[in-house]
Design an enzyme around this catalytic site. Structure first.
Site, PDB file in Angstrom:
ATOM      1  N   ALA A 163       0.943  -0.888   0.076  1.00  0.00           N
ATOM      2  CA  ALA A 163      -0.199   0.188   0.259  1.00  0.00           C
ATOM      3  C   ALA A 163       0.827   1.382   0.114  1.00  0.00           C
ATOM      4  O   ALA A 163       1.690   1.737   0.520  1.00  0.00           O
ATOM      5  CB  ALA A 163      -0.619   0.180   1.290  1.00  0.00           C
ATOM      6  N   ALA A 164       0.650   2.269  -0.751  1.00  0.00           N
ATOM      7  CA  ALA A 164       0.915   3.662  -0.836  1.00  0.00           C
ATOM      8  C   ALA A 164       0.475   4.552  -1.002  1.00  0.00           C
ATOM      9  O   ALA A 164      -0.707   4.315  -0.083  1.00  0.00           O
ATOM     10  CB  ALA A 164       2.291   3.635  -2.434  1.00  0.00           C
ATOM     11  N   SER A 165       0.771   5.758  -1.254  1.00  0.00           N
ATOM     12  CA  SER A 165      -0.350   6.896  -0.798  1.00  0.00           C
ATOM     13  C   SER A 165      -1.511   7.071  -1.280  1.00  0.00           C
ATOM     14  O   SER A 165      -2.247   8.200  -1.044  1.00  0.00           O
ATOM     15  CB  SER A 165       0.348   8.308  -1.047  1.00  0.00           C
ATOM     16  OG  SER A 165       1.517   8.401  -2.495  1.00  0.00           O
ATOM     17  N   VAL A 199      -1.974  -2.459  -3.574  1.00  0.00           N
ATOM     18  CA  VAL A 199      -2.531  -3.221  -5.266  1.00  0.00           C
ATOM     19  C   VAL A 199      -2.850  -4.629  -4.136  1.00  0.00           C
ATOM     20  O   VAL A 199      -2.364  -4.899  -3.596  1.00  0.00           O
ATOM     21  CB  VAL A 199      -0.813  -3.268  -5.910  1.00  0.00           C
ATOM     22  CG1 VAL A 199      -1.027  -2.312  -6.546  1.00  0.00           C
ATOM     23  CG2 VAL A 199       0.378  -3.114  -4.737  1.00  0.00           C
ATOM     24  N   ASP A 256       8.557  10.172 -10.441  1.00  0.00           N
ATOM     25  CA  ASP A 256       8.900   9.808  -9.653  1.00  0.00           C
ATOM     26  C   ASP A 256       9.586   8.452  -8.866  1.00  0.00           C
ATOM     27  O   ASP A 256       8.968   7.893  -8.348  1.00  0.00           O
ATOM     28  CB  ASP A 256       7.206   9.641  -8.499  1.00  0.00           C
ATOM     29  CG  ASP A 256       6.618   9.236  -6.917  1.00  0.00           C
ATOM     30  OD1 ASP A 256       7.144   9.763  -6.483  1.00  0.00           O
ATOM     31  OD2 ASP A 256       5.988   8.817  -7.199  1.00  0.00           O
TER      32      ASP A 256
END
Length: 650
Positions: free
Chosen positions: A174-176, A180, A332
């Protein structure tokens, strides 16, 4: 959290008396904490969406000030109970780093992005901060899987089971902006990754970007621009906002990934996961499952038999190709988005690049200027460097003296060349010892000597540049600079003596040669360029043979005009300009001080005469003008200090 519970229970049951049991308890607690850390603090998106701009602003700045106070407190030895020790400082630093990460999580996606960028700066932040901030790259608390499934079904317009035979209940990462899940396509049986966007992202961006725009407008007004660069903070903010809003459209990300893959279709050391366009919508994306090792995991990369230094250089080479050759680049490239595997034919390692939401484009004119700038640096040609900066829009005509800019460029190009030569010699002498540690920080005496050297050479030129402000910062370069900063941090995590400048200059030369349609060997192209320069000079000499008589006549006309007093020559006296500026500020201070004193006198007379209201007004006017006089005095002091610092007197 559930998986961590048995380990935690076993820890509590262990006998406290036995030393080994105590160690086991400590290890188990650490493991339980490691397993649970992805679950708290929860990202409360409903709360983030409900707060107003004012409340959000207070929340942001309260966090910033609290961090600054805590960070300063680390260095205050009297604040440690029982006396200061390095162990106590390390423990407090670890607590602060954890507090910082949790605070960024609570502030939401915008600030998680900031944390991700700083997570690569191993040369700037200490290890406890890096360790905590690295968790923001792909270990942000996930949102419920049931909600993720609901979003996927809403976007696809059909039940989940019609598309995916399997869909993992636990998020793989999990990211900002999303998380997934591992899944299997029902039609082909292929294992894929399904990326699902966090709910309510656009609303949260709307709130945060309102605050950040206010900050940008404030910076636009207060930025003193003493470095000679007139930054357009609002334009930089607008570019940032555009990229962030593009990132929350996964169909845009899919198109970016396909274009990026086409750029590097013939490059064996870059892997771009395949996108399944038919299963990709605005808030969900389906892509090939391409597991790999994070690029900053040095030990794991070495265990794979891959040389970390090579991967650092490939990362820079890939990015230079994106910027200088294609003008379409990944904006990024933090370690959560760049990984390494052994899928290349030679097995030496290749880059696996994820997440194409944040991409940037550079106009052809700016890209051409960028390429020429790199070649000018390689040739140590300040004239060409200045022309390249003008072509990029970084250097603009302000009616000032560009000679100062050229002299400054000459000095720094020479310094850069000397530094690169010195590093190459040190690396050749003893590579292992040279790359074992980060570059040593200069001592106070060394910094002073270096500053004196710079000011003795270009102190006057720096003053001119600071006054004329000929530099601009094009908004389209915002993410180029950011990505270079992130890549520099990644490189230093893989090789402590990594120098992005050392790698960039010669590679830019290779790119320029490759762009030559003749495709000749580098040595031939270099001689060709030298011959072209000589040929141009000879052409000018021949032209001057015929233009010479006219030029002599023009010079004679100028001399006659001077003799008749019809021509005036303007000479720029820099010391006189600064003296006049100081006098103007001093006059302003004196005038305001005199008016303030006069207002006080009037106020006293009125007060004695019993005219209390009029006296209060006079005192108020005196206070306001007196404050302006104090501010003007501060401006004068800054001006004097600035001149003293550039002249080497301070």
């Amino acid at each position: 959290v559930v998986a961590a519970a048995p380990a935690a229970a076993a820890v509590v049951a262990a006998p406290a008396e036995a030393p080994k049991a105590a160690e086991s308890k400590k290890d188990a607690k650490a493991k339980a904490k490691e397993e649970a850390k992805v679950s708290e603090p929860p990202l409360n998106f409903d709360r983030l969406k409900s707060v107003g701009t004012f409340v959000r602003t207070v929340e942001i700045w309260s966090f910033v000030f609290a961090f600054v106070i805590r960070r300063v407190g680390l260095e205050l030895k009297f604040t440690y109970k029982g006396g200061f020790t390095e162990a106590k400082k390390l423990e407090r630093t670890e607590r602060l780093a954890n507090w910082l990460r949790l605070g960024l999580l609570r502030l939401g996606p915008t600030f998680i992005k900031i944390g991700q960028q700083f997570s690569t700066r191993v040369d700037v932040l200490s290890k406890p901060f890096i360790t905590e901030l690295e968790k923001l790259q792909d270990r942000v608390p996930p949102f419920p899987t049931s909600l993720a499934k609901q979003i996927v079904e809403e976007e696809l317009g059909r039940p989940l089971g019609d598309v995916y035979e399997e869909f993992a209940e636990d998020a793989l990462a999990a990211a900002s902006l999303g998380q997934v899940h591992l899944a299997k396509l029902k039609m082909t049986g292929e294992q894929v990754i399904v990326k699902v966007q966090r709910p309510g992202l656009k609303e949260i961006f709307d709130i945060d970007l309102k605050n950040l725009r206010v900050i940008a407008q404030w910076l636009q007004k207060v930025d003193p621009k003493t470095d000679g660069a007139a930054r357009d903070w609002v334009a930089i903010f607008d570019e940032t906002a555009r990229v962030l809003y593009d990132e929350v459209d996964y169909q845009n990300e899919a198109s970016n990934a396909q274009e990026f893959a086409a750029q590097f279709a013939d490059t064996e050391w870059i892997k771009v996961p395949k996108i399944y366009q038919q299963y990709t919508k605005t808030r969900t994306l389906c892509m090939e499952y391409a597991p790999a090792t994070k690029i900053n995991d040095v030990e794991a990369i070495r265990k794979m038999g891959i040389e970390p230094d090579r991967m650092a250089r490939l990362a820079v080479e890939a990015y230079l190709q994106q910027v200088l050759r294609y003008g379409f680049f990944h904006a990024d490239p933090h370690p959560g988005n760049v990984a390494v595997d052994k899928g290349d034919p030679e097995g030496k390692g290749r880059l696996v690049i994820y997440d194409y939401g944040m991409m940037g484009r550079i106009p052809d004119e700016v890209r051409g200027g960028f390429l020429e700038l790199f070649y000018a640096v390689f040739e140590k040609n300040s004239d060409n460097a200045v022309k390249a900066l003008s072509k990029m829009g970084v250097l603009v005509e302000t009616g000032g003296d560009l000679t100062a800019v050229k002299r400054t460029a000459d000095f720094f190009l020479g310094s850069f060349d000397e530094r690169v030569d010195k590093q190459e010699k040190e690396r050749e002498t003893n590579k292992d010892e040279y790359e074992a540690e980060f570059k040593k920080q200069r001592t106070k005496e060394e910094k002073k000597a270096r500053r004196k050297q710079i000011l003795s050479n270009i102190g006057e030129d720096l003053l001119v540049v600071s006054k004329d402000q000929p530099f601009r910062f094009p908004a389209e370069l915002t993410f180029v600079v950011r990505a270079f900063s992130v890549l520099d941090g990644i490189g230093k995590s893989l090789n402590k003596k990594f120098d992005i400048g050392e790698i960039s200059a010669p590679y830019a030369r290779e790119l320029l040669i490759e762009d030559n349609p003749s495709s000749l060997p580098p040595q031939v192209v270099a001689r060709q360029r030298d011959f072209q320069r000589r040929f141009d000079r000879q052409n000018k000499a021949i032209v001057n043979l015929f233009k010479g008589p006219d030029a002599i006549e023009e010079i004679a006309e100028v001399v006659r005009a001077i003799e008749r007093g019809k021509l005036k020559i303007r000479v720029r006296a820099l010391e006189a300009e600064r003296a006049i500026e100081r006098v103007a500020v001093m006059q302003d201070v004196m005038l305001k001080a005199m008016v303030a004193c006069a207002a006080i006198n009037v106020g006293v007379v009125m007060y004695v005469s019993g005219m209390l209201i009029q006296a209060k007004v006079a005192f108020g006017v005196s206070a306001a003008i007196g404050l302006q006089a104090i501010m003007a005095q501060g401006k004068l002091s800054k001006l004097v200090k600035k001149e003293a610092s550039y002249s080497g007197a301070a």
